[in-house]
Write a protein that holds these residues in place. Structure first.
Motif, PDB file in Angstrom:
ATOM      1  N   ARG A  71      22.799  -8.406  -0.500  1.00  0.00           N
ATOM      2  CA  ARG A  71      22.835  -7.571   0.517  1.00  0.00           C
ATOM      3  C   ARG A  71      22.799  -6.070  -0.025  1.00  0.00           C
ATOM      4  O   ARG A  71      23.566  -5.391  -0.259  1.00  0.00           O
ATOM      5  CB  ARG A  71      24.367  -7.679   0.752  1.00  0.00           C
ATOM      6  CG  ARG A  71      24.626  -8.963   1.528  1.00  0.00           C
ATOM      7  CD  ARG A  71      25.905  -8.798   1.931  1.00  0.00           C
ATOM      8  NE  ARG A  71      26.269 -10.324   2.735  1.00  0.00           N
ATOM      9  CZ  ARG A  71      27.389 -10.109   3.603  1.00  0.00           C
ATOM     10  NH1 ARG A  71      28.430  -9.298   3.387  1.00  0.00           N
ATOM     11  NH2 ARG A  71      27.586 -11.351   4.218  1.00  0.00           N
ATOM     12  N   ASN A  72      21.395  -5.700  -0.188  1.00  0.00           N
ATOM     13  CA  ASN A  72      21.399  -4.056  -0.456  1.00  0.00           C
ATOM     14  C   ASN A  72      21.062  -3.480   0.816  1.00  0.00           C
ATOM     15  O   ASN A  72      19.825  -3.303   1.256  1.00  0.00           O
ATOM     16  CB  ASN A  72      20.181  -4.224  -1.604  1.00  0.00           C
ATOM     17  CG  ASN A  72      19.878  -2.719  -2.041  1.00  0.00           C
ATOM     18  OD1 ASN A  72      20.864  -1.957  -1.721  1.00  0.00           O
ATOM     19  ND2 ASN A  72      19.076  -2.420  -2.928  1.00  0.00           N
ATOM     20  N   TYR A 116      38.634  -5.090   0.720  1.00  0.00           N
ATOM     21  CA  TYR A 116      37.530  -5.104   1.562  1.00  0.00           C
ATOM     22  C   TYR A 116      36.191  -5.895   0.817  1.00  0.00           C
ATOM     23  O   TYR A 116      35.813  -6.651   1.388  1.00  0.00           O
ATOM     24  CB  TYR A 116      37.242  -3.840   2.306  1.00  0.00           C
ATOM     25  CG  TYR A 116      36.300  -3.759   3.241  1.00  0.00           C
ATOM     26  CD1 TYR A 116      36.543  -4.432   4.607  1.00  0.00           C
ATOM     27  CD2 TYR A 116      34.893  -3.701   2.787  1.00  0.00           C
ATOM     28  CE1 TYR A 116      35.583  -4.313   5.263  1.00  0.00           C
ATOM     29  CE2 TYR A 116      33.786  -3.682   3.731  1.00  0.00           C
ATOM     30  CZ  TYR A 116      34.253  -3.977   5.217  1.00  0.00           C
ATOM     31  OH  TYR A 116      33.193  -3.928   6.140  1.00  0.00           O
ATOM     32  N   PHE A 117      35.875  -5.311  -0.137  1.00  0.00           N
ATOM     33  CA  PHE A 117      34.729  -6.038  -0.854  1.00  0.00           C
ATOM     34  C   PHE A 117      35.059  -7.568  -0.993  1.00  0.00           C
ATOM     35  O   PHE A 117      34.219  -8.406  -0.888  1.00  0.00           O
ATOM     36  CB  PHE A 117      34.657  -5.467  -2.288  1.00  0.00           C
ATOM     37  CG  PHE A 117      33.710  -4.385  -2.606  1.00  0.00           C
ATOM     38  CD1 PHE A 117      32.222  -4.606  -2.326  1.00  0.00           C
ATOM     39  CD2 PHE A 117      34.090  -3.194  -2.700  1.00  0.00           C
ATOM     40  CE1 PHE A 117      31.506  -3.649  -2.619  1.00  0.00           C
ATOM     41  CE2 PHE A 117      33.380  -2.092  -2.947  1.00  0.00           C
ATOM     42  CZ  PHE A 117      31.754  -2.313  -2.750  1.00  0.00           C
ATOM     43  N   GLY A 122      32.699 -11.891   0.614  1.00  0.00           N
ATOM     44  CA  GLY A 122      32.659 -13.193  -0.555  1.00  0.00           C
ATOM     45  C   GLY A 122      32.295 -14.299   0.317  1.00  0.00           C
ATOM     46  O   GLY A 122      32.906 -15.197   0.306  1.00  0.00           O
ATOM     47  N   ASP A 123      31.013 -14.123   0.883  1.00  0.00           N
ATOM     48  CA  ASP A 123      30.346 -15.348   1.675  1.00  0.00           C
ATOM     49  C   ASP A 123      30.044 -16.455   0.567  1.00  0.00           C
ATOM     50  O   ASP A 123      30.333 -16.364  -0.463  1.00  0.00           O
ATOM     51  CB  ASP A 123      29.186 -14.756   2.397  1.00  0.00           C
ATOM     52  CG  ASP A 123      28.231 -14.174   1.658  1.00  0.00           C
ATOM     53  OD1 ASP A 123      28.226 -14.079   0.640  1.00  0.00           O
ATOM     54  OD2 ASP A 123      27.224 -13.493   2.292  1.00  0.00           O
ATOM     55  N   ASP A 124      29.268 -17.237   1.325  1.00  0.00           N
ATOM     56  CA  ASP A 124      28.972 -18.475   0.553  1.00  0.00           C
ATOM     57  C   ASP A 124      28.334 -18.196  -0.870  1.00  0.00           C
ATOM     58  O   ASP A 124      28.632 -18.994  -1.889  1.00  0.00           O
ATOM     59  CB  ASP A 124      27.893 -19.419   1.394  1.00  0.00           C
ATOM     60  CG  ASP A 124      28.799 -19.981   2.629  1.00  0.00           C
ATOM     61  OD1 ASP A 124      29.720 -20.145   2.680  1.00  0.00           O
ATOM     62  OD2 ASP A 124      28.102 -20.379   3.665  1.00  0.00           O
ATOM     63  N   ARG A 128      32.457 -17.656  -5.338  1.00  0.00           N
ATOM     64  CA  ARG A 128      32.915 -17.712  -6.534  1.00  0.00           C
ATOM     65  C   ARG A 128      33.211 -16.487  -7.276  1.00  0.00           C
ATOM     66  O   ARG A 128      34.118 -16.327  -8.062  1.00  0.00           O
ATOM     67  CB  ARG A 128      32.328 -18.970  -7.502  1.00  0.00           C
ATOM     68  CG  ARG A 128      32.577 -20.356  -6.925  1.00  0.00           C
ATOM     69  CD  ARG A 128      32.342 -21.484  -7.789  1.00  0.00           C
ATOM     70  NE  ARG A 128      32.456 -22.655  -7.091  1.00  0.00           N
ATOM     71  CZ  ARG A 128      31.984 -23.529  -7.664  1.00  0.00           C
ATOM     72  NH1 ARG A 128      31.151 -23.700  -8.822  1.00  0.00           N
ATOM     73  NH2 ARG A 128      32.174 -24.902  -7.092  1.00  0.00           N
ATOM     74  N   LEU A 129      32.093 -15.708  -7.270  1.00  0.00           N
ATOM     75  CA  LEU A 129      31.782 -14.621  -7.931  1.00  0.00           C
ATOM     76  C   LEU A 129      32.890 -13.648  -7.283  1.00  0.00           C
ATOM     77  O   LEU A 129      33.119 -12.519  -8.037  1.00  0.00           O
ATOM     78  CB  LEU A 129      30.472 -13.941  -7.744  1.00  0.00           C
ATOM     79  CG  LEU A 129      29.349 -14.738  -8.553  1.00  0.00           C
ATOM     80  CD1 LEU A 129      28.192 -14.166  -8.057  1.00  0.00           C
ATOM     81  CD2 LEU A 129      29.487 -14.777 -10.262  1.00  0.00           C
TER      82      LEU A 129
END
Length: 154
Positions: A71-72, A116-117, A122-124, A128-129
């Motif tokens: 997502r840039n 917020y990040f 924190g989508d699919d 985990r990251l």
């Protein structure tokens, strides 16, 4: 390969921001003002701060390298830039200018931004990251409590 370049870029930016923040602090940590503060009993020894920030910025840089490869956007860049500015400016407000209440507002905003990040990005692909942000969130909660103790007990 793109993630490696991004990782290196974010290491440089994040550790550079820590260096600028440290420069803003000057010798305040060893100075009379800070040594006379009524610090929280749970204030860790000085070496913990360096170790914590090293771990945090490595984890944050890994997370960001994946985030920015997925997502840039201008929005993501703006959110990240805001986090860097808040991180650096806390040192300036708290140590350099001794504006502890403004420092507290600043660190609360930074904590909310990193949360917020965690929630928003924190989508699919990052499910985990996003947990790489937990050291940052935990440390900011501790730092907020330390700053809050100074504000409300001095």
């Amino acid at each position: 390969m793109k993630k490696i370049y991004l990782f290196i870029l974010f290491l440089i930016i994040n550790f550079g921001a820590l260096a600028i923040g440290s420069w803003f602090m000057g010798d305040a940590v060893s100075g009379e003002w800070y040594s006379n503060l009524n610090k929280a009993p749970w204030t860790p020894p000085g070496w913990v701060f360096g170790a914590a920030w090293t771990l945090i910025m490595i984890c944050f840089s890994i997370y960001l390298s994946y985030l920015f490869s997925i997502r840039n956007s201008k929005f993501v860049i703006a959110v990240y830039t805001s986090s860097v500015l808040l991180n650096v400016s806390w040192n300036y407000f708290f140590f350099n200018q001794q504006l502890t209440t403004l420092g507290l507002v600043n660190i609360v905003l930074l904590t909310l931004l990193i949360i917020y990040f965690f929630i928003t990005f924190g989508d699919d692909k990052l499910s985990r990251l996003k947990y790489l942000l937990l050291p940052y969130i935990i440390w900011l909660c501790i730092a907020t409590s330390l700053n809050g103790h100074v504000v409300f007990n001095n």
